[in-house]
Scaffold this motif. Sequence first.
Motif, PDB file in Angstrom:
ATOM      1  N   GLY A  28       0.801  -1.220   0.000  1.00 33.49           N
ATOM      2  CA  GLY A  28       0.000   0.000   0.000  1.00 33.49           C
ATOM      3  C   GLY A  28       0.833   1.269   0.000  1.00 33.49           C
ATOM      4  N   LEU A  29       1.994   1.213  -0.612  1.00 37.38           N
ATOM      5  CA  LEU A  29       2.857   2.389  -0.680  1.00 37.38           C
ATOM      6  C   LEU A  29       2.269   3.433  -1.622  1.00 37.38           C
ATOM      7  CD1 LEU A  29       6.337   0.645  -0.966  1.00 37.38           C
ATOM      8  CD2 LEU A  29       5.287   1.632   1.068  1.00 37.38           C
ATOM      9  N   THR A  30       2.561   4.709  -1.355  1.00 40.15           N
ATOM     10  CA  THR A  30       2.094   5.787  -2.217  1.00 40.15           C
ATOM     11  C   THR A  30       3.113   6.921  -2.217  1.00 40.15           C
ATOM     12  OG1 THR A  30       0.799   7.652  -1.361  1.00 40.15           O
ATOM     13  CG2 THR A  30       0.078   5.540  -0.739  1.00 40.15           C
ATOM     14  N   PHE A  31       3.020   7.783  -3.191  1.00 40.39           N
ATOM     15  CA  PHE A  31       3.856   8.979  -3.208  1.00 40.39           C
ATOM     16  C   PHE A  31       3.264  10.030  -2.281  1.00 40.39           C
ATOM     17  CE2 PHE A  31       4.997   7.221  -7.424  1.00 40.39           C
ATOM     18  CZ  PHE A  31       6.343   7.082  -7.203  1.00 40.39           C
ATOM     19  N   GLY A  32       1.978   9.908  -2.024  1.00 38.66           N
ATOM     20  CA  GLY A  32       1.301  10.767  -1.062  1.00 38.66           C
ATOM     21  C   GLY A  32       1.035  12.179  -1.533  1.00 38.66           C
ATOM     22  N   GLY A  33      -0.164  12.419  -1.925  1.00 40.88           N
ATOM     23  CA  GLY A  33      -0.554  13.788  -2.206  1.00 40.88           C
ATOM     24  C   GLY A  33      -0.902  14.070  -3.650  1.00 40.88           C
ATOM     25  N   ALA A  34      -1.594  15.198  -3.810  1.00 38.28           N
ATOM     26  CA  ALA A  34      -2.025  15.628  -5.136  1.00 38.28           C
ATOM     27  C   ALA A  34      -0.854  16.125  -5.970  1.00 38.28           C
ATOM     28  CB  ALA A  34      -3.079  16.726  -5.003  1.00 38.28           C
ATOM     29  N   TRP A  35       0.264  16.438  -5.324  1.00 41.88           N
ATOM     30  CA  TRP A  35       1.439  16.903  -6.069  1.00 41.88           C
ATOM     31  C   TRP A  35       1.845  15.875  -7.114  1.00 41.88           C
ATOM     32  CZ3 TRP A  35       5.911  14.219  -6.532  1.00 41.88           C
ATOM     33  CH2 TRP A  35       6.114  13.171  -5.628  1.00 41.88           C
ATOM     34  N   ALA A  36       1.689  14.583  -6.784  1.00 48.14           N
ATOM     35  CA  ALA A  36       2.107  13.522  -7.710  1.00 48.14           C
ATOM     36  C   ALA A  36       1.281  13.574  -8.998  1.00 48.14           C
ATOM     37  CB  ALA A  36       1.995  12.158  -7.049  1.00 48.14           C
ATOM     38  N   ASP A  37      -0.004  13.860  -8.880  1.00 49.33           N
ATOM     39  CA  ASP A  37      -0.846  13.963 -10.083  1.00 49.33           C
ATOM     40  C   ASP A  37      -0.430  15.146 -10.944  1.00 49.33           C
ATOM     41  OD1 ASP A  37      -2.385  11.719  -9.638  1.00 49.33           O
ATOM     42  OD2 ASP A  37      -3.981  12.822  -8.609  1.00 49.33           O
ATOM     43  N   LEU A  38      -0.119  16.265 -10.314  1.00 53.19           N
ATOM     44  CA  LEU A  38       0.313  17.440 -11.052  1.00 53.19           C
ATOM     45  C   LEU A  38       1.637  17.167 -11.775  1.00 53.19           C
ATOM     46  CD1 LEU A  38       0.146  20.450 -11.830  1.00 53.19           C
ATOM     47  CD2 LEU A  38       1.363  20.933  -9.697  1.00 53.19           C
ATOM     48  N   VAL A  39       2.601  16.631 -11.053  1.00 56.41           N
ATOM     49  CA  VAL A  39       3.905  16.336 -11.644  1.00 56.41           C
ATOM     50  C   VAL A  39       3.758  15.272 -12.730  1.00 56.41           C
ATOM     51  CG1 VAL A  39       6.236  15.460 -11.179  1.00 56.41           C
ATOM     52  CG2 VAL A  39       5.173  17.068  -9.597  1.00 56.41           C
ATOM     53  N   ALA A  40       2.891  14.279 -12.488  1.00 49.12           N
ATOM     54  CA  ALA A  40       2.649  13.229 -13.489  1.00 49.12           C
ATOM     55  C   ALA A  40       2.146  13.844 -14.791  1.00 49.12           C
ATOM     56  CB  ALA A  40       1.651  12.209 -12.960  1.00 49.12           C
ATOM     57  N   GLY A  41       1.185  14.738 -14.686  1.00 44.77           N
ATOM     58  CA  GLY A  41       0.650  15.395 -15.877  1.00 44.77           C
ATOM     59  C   GLY A  41       1.710  16.204 -16.609  1.00 44.77           C
ATOM     60  N   LEU A  42       2.536  16.909 -15.851  1.00 45.25           N
ATOM     61  CA  LEU A  42       3.605  17.700 -16.468  1.00 45.25           C
ATOM     62  C   LEU A  42       4.628  16.797 -17.163  1.00 45.25           C
ATOM     63  CD1 LEU A  42       4.189  20.366 -13.665  1.00 45.25           C
ATOM     64  CD2 LEU A  42       3.101  20.721 -15.900  1.00 45.25           C
ATOM     65  N   LEU A  43       4.984  15.692 -16.540  1.00 47.62           N
ATOM     66  CA  LEU A  43       5.955  14.769 -17.138  1.00 47.62           C
ATOM     67  C   LEU A  43       5.399  14.104 -18.394  1.00 47.62           C
ATOM     68  CD1 LEU A  43       7.421  13.130 -13.920  1.00 47.62           C
ATOM     69  CD2 LEU A  43       8.661  14.566 -15.542  1.00 47.62           C
ATOM     70  N   THR A  99       4.112   6.334 -13.782  1.00 48.24           N
ATOM     71  CA  THR A  99       4.371   5.733 -12.466  1.00 48.24           C
ATOM     72  C   THR A  99       3.859   6.650 -11.355  1.00 48.24           C
ATOM     73  OG1 THR A  99       6.288   4.568 -13.342  1.00 48.24           O
ATOM     74  CG2 THR A  99       6.176   4.808 -10.957  1.00 48.24           C
ATOM     75  N   LEU A 100       4.090   7.943 -11.500  1.00 40.53           N
ATOM     76  CA  LEU A 100       3.560   8.891 -10.512  1.00 40.53           C
ATOM     77  C   LEU A 100       2.039   8.915 -10.540  1.00 40.53           C
ATOM     78  CD1 LEU A 100       6.006  11.915 -10.860  1.00 40.53           C
ATOM     79  CD2 LEU A 100       5.745  10.410  -8.896  1.00 40.53           C
ATOM     80  N   ARG A 101       1.464   8.879 -11.739  1.00 44.13           N
ATOM     81  CA  ARG A 101      -0.005   8.891 -11.871  1.00 44.13           C
ATOM     82  C   ARG A 101      -0.633   7.666 -11.227  1.00 44.13           C
ATOM     83  NH1 ARG A 101      -4.327   9.438 -11.019  1.00 44.13           N
ATOM     84  NH2 ARG A 101      -6.088   9.687 -12.402  1.00 44.13           N
ATOM     85  N   LEU A 102       0.059   6.524 -11.345  1.00 39.53           N
ATOM     86  CA  LEU A 102      -0.422   5.296 -10.711  1.00 39.53           C
ATOM     87  C   LEU A 102      -0.227   5.329  -9.198  1.00 39.53           C
ATOM     88  CD1 LEU A 102       0.975   2.656 -13.227  1.00 39.53           C
ATOM     89  CD2 LEU A 102      -1.440   3.275 -12.896  1.00 39.53           C
ATOM     90  N   ASP A 103       0.565   6.304  -8.723  1.00 35.49           N
ATOM     91  CA  ASP A 103       0.861   6.460  -7.306  1.00 35.49           C
ATOM     92  C   ASP A 103       1.520   5.190  -6.748  1.00 35.49           C
ATOM     93  OD1 ASP A 103       0.988   7.952  -4.994  1.00 35.49           O
ATOM     94  OD2 ASP A 103      -1.011   7.385  -4.303  1.00 35.49           O
ATOM     95  N   GLN A 104       2.535   4.708  -7.493  1.00 35.40           N
ATOM     96  CA  GLN A 104       3.143   3.433  -7.145  1.00 35.40           C
ATOM     97  C   GLN A 104       4.673   3.497  -7.088  1.00 35.40           C
ATOM     98  OE1 GLN A 104       3.968   0.585  -5.591  1.00 35.40           O
ATOM     99  NE2 GLN A 104       1.784   0.429  -5.907  1.00 35.40           N
ATOM    100  N   PRO A 105       5.238   3.752  -5.905  1.00 31.37           N
ATOM    101  CA  PRO A 105       6.699   3.795  -5.760  1.00 31.37           C
ATOM    102  C   PRO A 105       7.399   2.492  -6.151  1.00 31.37           C
ATOM    103  CG  PRO A 105       5.651   4.745  -3.821  1.00 31.37           C
ATOM    104  CD  PRO A 105       4.561   4.132  -4.654  1.00 31.37           C
ATOM    105  N   LEU A 106       6.731   1.354  -5.957  1.00 28.70           N
ATOM    106  CA  LEU A 106       7.366   0.072  -6.298  1.00 28.70           C
ATOM    107  C   LEU A 106       7.609  -0.093  -7.798  1.00 28.70           C
ATOM    108  CD1 LEU A 106       5.573  -2.450  -3.911  1.00 28.70           C
ATOM    109  CD2 LEU A 106       7.880  -1.505  -3.704  1.00 28.70           C
ATOM    110  N   ALA A 107       6.961   0.728  -8.612  1.00 31.04           N
ATOM    111  CA  ALA A 107       7.158   0.658 -10.063  1.00 31.04           C
ATOM    112  C   ALA A 107       8.336   1.529 -10.529  1.00 31.04           C
ATOM    113  CB  ALA A 107       5.881   1.070 -10.794  1.00 31.04           C
ATOM    114  N   LEU A 108       8.900   2.341  -9.652  1.00 37.11           N
ATOM    115  CA  LEU A 108      10.010   3.222 -10.041  1.00 37.11           C
ATOM    116  C   LEU A 108      11.220   2.482 -10.624  1.00 37.11           C
ATOM    117  CD1 LEU A 108      10.032   6.008  -7.317  1.00 37.11           C
ATOM    118  CD2 LEU A 108       9.583   6.269  -9.763  1.00 37.11           C
ATOM    119  N   PRO A 109      11.594   1.295 -10.118  1.00 34.80           N
ATOM    120  CA  PRO A 109      12.741   0.596 -10.718  1.00 34.80           C
ATOM    121  C   PRO A 109      12.542   0.227 -12.190  1.00 34.80           C
ATOM    122  CG  PRO A 109      12.278  -0.298  -8.548  1.00 34.80           C
ATOM    123  CD  PRO A 109      11.149   0.643  -8.888  1.00 34.80           C
ATOM    124  N   LEU A 110      11.313   0.271 -12.672  1.00 32.63           N
ATOM    125  CA  LEU A 110      11.079  -0.011 -14.084  1.00 32.63           C
ATOM    126  C   LEU A 110      11.703   1.057 -14.981  1.00 32.63           C
ATOM    127  CD1 LEU A 110       7.379  -1.215 -13.913  1.00 32.63           C
ATOM    128  CD2 LEU A 110       9.401  -2.615 -14.395  1.00 32.63           C
TER     129      LEU A 110
END
Length: 149
Positions: A28-43, A99-110
Amino acid sequence: MHHVDVPPVWLLAFGLAAWTVARWDPLGLTFGGAWADLVAGLLIGGGLLLILVAVAQMRQARTAVLPRREASAFVTNGAFGRSRNPIYLGMALILLGWTLRLDQPLALPLLPLFMALIERRFIDPEEEALARRFPAAWTRYAQATRRWL
């Protein structure tokens, strides 16, 4: 098999892998917060824009856009003045944003796995071909411009 061995298919496969990790995550890990959605959209938006700009530059120079095709011109300005591989960089930005949009830190190594695969399967052969076709220009360009960013 070469028809499916193209970078967008690999991006899709890694995106699907990230989605699978997000659905599977027992921690149940998360990046935590709406900031991740904003950054995801920008990326994601920035990655798409970078790809479109780089493809437009290659088309304007009338050179091959698809991997494994011989380049008829050597593009070194615009997006290619900042990165030797802006299209692949754009894809990496999209995967990071996803990966940020999915809110999934475990996917970062991909992301580094995707970048390593793209380097091995596409960038290395493309750069070798450019070095053979445009030896002097390639040497100057490779010394002055980073591979990714």
